[in-house]
Design a protein around this motif. Structure first.
Motif, PDB file in Angstrom:
ATOM      1  N   ASP A 178      52.965  30.051  52.814  1.00 18.38           N
ATOM      2  CA  ASP A 178      52.204  29.358  51.554  1.00 18.38           C
ATOM      3  C   ASP A 178      51.166  30.200  51.077  1.00 18.38           C
ATOM      4  OD1 ASP A 178      51.475  27.994  49.503  1.00 18.38           O
ATOM      5  OD2 ASP A 178      50.974  26.107  50.825  1.00 18.38           O
ATOM      6  N   THR A 179      51.129  30.660  49.963  1.00 13.33           N
ATOM      7  CA  THR A 179      50.385  31.643  49.447  1.00 13.33           C
ATOM      8  C   THR A 179      49.514  31.055  48.309  1.00 13.33           C
ATOM      9  OG1 THR A 179      51.790  32.750  47.614  1.00 13.33           O
ATOM     10  CG2 THR A 179      51.494  33.829  49.936  1.00 13.33           C
ATOM     11  N   SER A 180      49.487  29.771  47.958  1.00 14.06           N
ATOM     12  CA  SER A 180      49.015  29.175  46.815  1.00 14.06           C
ATOM     13  C   SER A 180      47.430  29.110  46.796  1.00 14.06           C
ATOM     14  CB  SER A 180      49.308  27.715  46.993  1.00 14.06           C
ATOM     15  OG  SER A 180      49.139  26.927  47.971  1.00 14.06           O
ATOM     16  N   ARG A 187      48.367  37.716  47.977  1.00 12.58           N
ATOM     17  CA  ARG A 187      50.049  36.937  47.787  1.00 12.58           C
ATOM     18  C   ARG A 187      50.707  38.307  47.559  1.00 12.58           C
ATOM     19  NH1 ARG A 187      47.023  33.842  43.810  1.00 12.58           N
ATOM     20  NH2 ARG A 187      48.107  35.182  42.209  1.00 12.58           N
TER      21      ARG A 187
END
Length: 200
Positions: A178-180, A187
């Protein structure tokens, strides 16, 4: 990289800390999987390159006998000041020389959130030897690694790199991280979570 991390913690610029917290729900799910069908206490866990200790403290809160290892004194000072730090153990040491860090054999879970992927080849070899020597026969590892480094970021590590250096382990699962919560340059490295099991 060690000097760079020391400087970063000293001046308070640690973007990887926020990125790690941003992916907390995914790491929670991965830890839930490790604990499935079991009851606490779950065994011994080592957080490799623990930084300011948020994951180490989370492991301890879940019911692991958790130890965080890092070679940056300022990071460990922050770790020991966090709520819940009294339930964990923090060690000033080098993840590529684990035998010197005073960690006893029989570790059931290793967590590496962005440590292995920044090591050079010689360091990866020593890291692998140390982890394997400390692992219980049924140990697992969770590793978060950039697929490829960019600019000043760590060099990165692929599934093939893990299989090469951690030859005493099997890579049994892989999923995109998860790169949020990550800055755009992070990212772009396409980070992945890997799950490894001690080879039979």
């Amino acid at each position: 990289m060690s000097l760079a991390y020391r400087v970063a913690y000293r001046i308070g610029i640690t973007p990887w800390e926020g990125a790690g917290e941003g992916g907390g729900a995914q790491l929670d799910a991965l830890l839930d999987r490790e604990q499935a069908g079991r009851s606490a206490p779950f065994g011994r866990a080592v957080d490799l390159g623990c930084g300011s200790g948020s994951h180490t403290i989370d492991l301890a809160g879940r019911g692991w006998e958790a130890t965080g290892i890092d070679n940056v004194p300022r990071a460990l000072e922050r770790a020991q000041a966090r709520p819940g730090a009294d339930k964990a153990r923090f060690v000033l040491g080098d993840v590529t020389r684990l035998a010197d860090a005073g960690v006893a054999p029989g570790v059931d879970l290793f967590v590496d959130i962005g440590c292995f992927h920044g090591l050079d080849d010689e360091e990866r070899s020593r890291y692998a030897d140390g982890v394997t020597a400390l692992a219980s026969p049924t140990a697992a590892m969770l590793v978060l690694a950039f697929t490829r480094g960019r600019g000043p970021l760590p060099r990165g590590a692929t599934r093939a790199d893990l299989a090469r250096w951690l030859s005493g382990w099997d890579v049994v699962a892989q999923e995109a991280a998860d790169t949020s919560g990550m800055p755009k340059p992070m990212r772009a490295t396409e980070p992945q979570f890997y799950r490894l099991r001690r080879a039979a």
